[in-house]
Design an enzyme around this catalytic site. Structure first.
Site, PDB file in Angstrom:
ATOM      1  N   GLY A   7       0.705  -1.252   0.260  1.00 24.19           N
ATOM      2  CA  GLY A   7       0.328   0.259   0.562  1.00 24.19           C
ATOM      3  C   GLY A   7       0.526   0.916  -0.093  1.00 24.19           C
ATOM      4  O   GLY A   7       2.082   1.638  -0.085  1.00 24.19           O
ATOM      5  N   SER A   8       0.027   2.306   0.582  1.00 22.85           N
ATOM      6  CA  SER A   8       0.842   3.506   0.109  1.00 22.85           C
ATOM      7  C   SER A   8       2.507   3.334   1.490  1.00 22.85           C
ATOM      8  O   SER A   8       2.039   2.309   2.366  1.00 22.85           O
ATOM      9  CB  SER A   8       0.150   4.402   0.814  1.00 22.85           C
ATOM     10  OG  SER A   8      -0.497   5.057   2.361  1.00 22.85           O
ATOM     11  N   GLY A  57       2.543   1.729   5.526  1.00 20.41           N
ATOM     12  CA  GLY A  57       3.467   1.074   5.888  1.00 20.41           C
ATOM     13  C   GLY A  57       4.112   2.244   7.312  1.00 20.41           C
ATOM     14  O   GLY A  57       4.416   1.031   8.009  1.00 20.41           O
ATOM     15  N   GLU A 103       5.802  -3.232   0.871  1.00 23.47           N
ATOM     16  CA  GLU A 103       6.058  -3.021  -0.140  1.00 23.47           C
ATOM     17  C   GLU A 103       5.087  -2.019  -0.345  1.00 23.47           C
ATOM     18  O   GLU A 103       3.639  -1.965  -0.580  1.00 23.47           O
ATOM     19  CB  GLU A 103       5.326  -4.534  -1.462  1.00 23.47           C
ATOM     20  CG  GLU A 103       6.344  -5.449  -1.321  1.00 23.47           C
ATOM     21  CD  GLU A 103       7.434  -5.314  -1.953  1.00 23.47           C
ATOM     22  OE1 GLU A 103       7.957  -3.995  -2.443  1.00 23.47           O
ATOM     23  OE2 GLU A 103       8.224  -6.446  -2.461  1.00 23.47           O
TER      24      GLU A 103
END
Length: 504
Positions: free
Chosen positions: A235-236, A240, A257
């Site tokens: 995600g963004s 994270g 990721e």
């Protein structure tokens, strides 16, 4: 577009998976193709998510005792089901994520490819035999199953990224709990249903791969539960930064990721015909909604005018429309909020001195005709010093930057906070080798004469800096899903100590 709801029902029937759509739930399943609600589903409560984790833990305790090559049989069965239903699943990806036909099929092929890799890997989960200084001893390294793996996935690759994690985790002996994006729930239900069919055929525990539905609250339970040994989140960067400290607080593992702000350098020697083809796909594929989408094009001044002319012509010829039409190359953005972010970013670029070369607006005619949010991909010529260029916008905006010498190109490339994917177009061997060296691109992926978007299963996928540092898919990414044990076996009658220590 009339008939999408009925089309989804036929797909689930083809998959032999119960159609999940019903009335009364709190989660809307909406297609970006026409913006219409396909149906509703019900979120799991925190207690229900906790119960799913408990069942997954019990399944793990059984599954970890199964020999790895036998675990591979489950993934072989799953891969075969994916082959049989590739067309139906690809269409479902297009309906729910808005990907054009070939990209929807390509995402299912990614699942098939990772299954092939994982089946082979199930016979190669090898450790090391290590030289020991003590006579009559053997030292070795083993890899053991880790536990329950929580997978939190994003809408833009609704099934491929889950499969990267799940295929490897299952052959490694783990159990998987998946929380998909709220925007792509149907593809998650379909794939989980097929995997459960494969589990029954292979004699695997029923709860070895489970699904939880919901928003932030459901994800937080996965993040905070100590029974979840690894949280793999896509995600963004903002997401994270919230997930990582919460998992770290309980000393769990994360595989992150996150955002990408990917660039390509175009050198004076570049093959411009090849460059144009690569740039257009990398910049507008999936309507610019890939984490590896090309967002910055750093072009040498000597070739800039020629390249911009070619790119502009290519952009203006792009077929925009329903992803279910085979002629379409640019489908919809995922929702209206994405469209608003797209137009806002173009506005910011203009305010910061940028010149829109082409595109940059909502395609009102197609949006009104079909009902989704369709935009004209943008090329914006930008000054080097601008804020918007350093920000990832999930949409088809390509920022042009100009350089005069190679060191300047590397500096422009590396000065953003993200570090996922990168590329250079050059026929100069020195430039190519410098770009992929330690003093070149600072990204996890660095390509020469291909774009930054699109990755093969065999290589590890992931990035540096605010991209999170995780690695998924090929190479030695399987080690994320296992724990390492170093073993020393004494087969002598003596007890020598390491480092010459005596204790008599």
């Amino acid at each position: 577009m009339p008939g999408l709801h009925q089309h989804v029902g036929k797909i689930f029937a083809d998959l032999a998976v119960p159609d999940p759509l019903a009335d009364g739930g709190d989660l809307e399943c909406r297609s970006p193709v026409d913006g219409a609600v396909l149906g509703t589903l019900t979120s799991h409560t925190p207690d229900q998510v906790s119960a799913v984790i408990a069942r997954s833990q019990a399944a793990f305790e059984q599954w970890r005792t199964v020999p790895a090559p036998v675990r591979g049989d489950l993934i072989r069965e799953f891969g075969q089901l994916l082959r049989e239903h590739k067309s139906a699943l690809g269409t479902l990806v297009s309906i729910e994520a808005g990907k054009i036909e070939s990209e929807g099929l390509g995402e299912v092929q990614e699942m098939i490819d990772i299954c092939d890799l994982a089946v082979g890997l199930s016979r190669q989960l090898h450790g090391l035999t290590i030289a020991t200084e003590r006579p009559g001893h053997r030292m070795m390294e083993q890899w053991h199953p880790l536990g329950v793996v929580g997978v939190i996935s994003a809408f833009n690759f609704p099934v491929a990224v889950w499969s990267w994690n799940t295929a490897l985790a299952l052959v490694c002996g783990d159990a998987v709990v998946w929380k998909p994006s709220e925007k792509t729930l149907l593809t998650a239900i379909a794939c989980t249903g097929l995997l459960r069919r494969a589990a029954r055929a292979a004699g695997a525990p029923e709860d070895i791969a489970t699904l939880v539905l919901g928003g932030r609250q459901a994800g937080e339970v996965l993040v905070d539960d100590e029974r979840v040994a690894l949280v793999s989140a896509t995600g963004s960067t903002r997401m994270g930064k919230q997930v990582a400290p919460r998992v770290a607080a309980r000393l769990g593992r994360t595989l992150l990721e996150l955002g990408g702000n990917n660039a390509a350098v175009v050198a004076p020697s570049a093959d411009l015909d090849l460059t144009v083809r690569a740039v257009v796909f990398s910049a507008v594929g999936t309507a610019g909604q890939r984490c590896t989408t090309l967002r910055r094009l750093i072009v040498h001044r000597s070739v800039k005018d020629d390249l911009v002319r070619r790119l502009t012509a290519a952009y203006r010829s792009l077929p925009i429309g329903s992803p279910l039409e085979s002629s379409t190359l640019v489908g919809p953005l995922i929702d209206d909020a994405a469209g608003q972010a797209f137009t806002a970013a173009v506005g910011t670029a203009r305010a910061e001195g940028g010149t829109v070369v082409t595109g940059g607006t909502v395609h009102e005619q197609i949006s009104q005709e079909l009902g989704g949010c369709y935009v004209r991909p943008a090329i914006v010529d930008m000054p080097a010093q601008s804020t918007v260029v350093r920000t990832e916008t999930f949409g088809p905006i390509l920022y042009l930057l100009t350089y005069d010498d190679f060191d300047e190109a590397i500096r422009l490339h590396n000065e953003v906070t993200q570090g996922l994917s990168s590329s250079i177009f050059t026929l100069d061997l020195r430039e190519a080798e410098r770009f992929v060296s330690a003093t070149g691109s600072d990204c996890g992926i660095a390509n020469v004469n291909i774009g930054p978007s699109g990755a093969e299963i065999g290589g590890a996928f992931g990035g540096e800096k605010e991209t999170g540092g995780g690695r998924e898919s090929g190479s030695d990414a399987w080690r994320n899903y296992m724990r390492r044990a170093t073993n020393t076996v004494n087969y002598s009658p003596d007890l020598p100590l390491a480092q010459g220590v005596t204790f008599s």
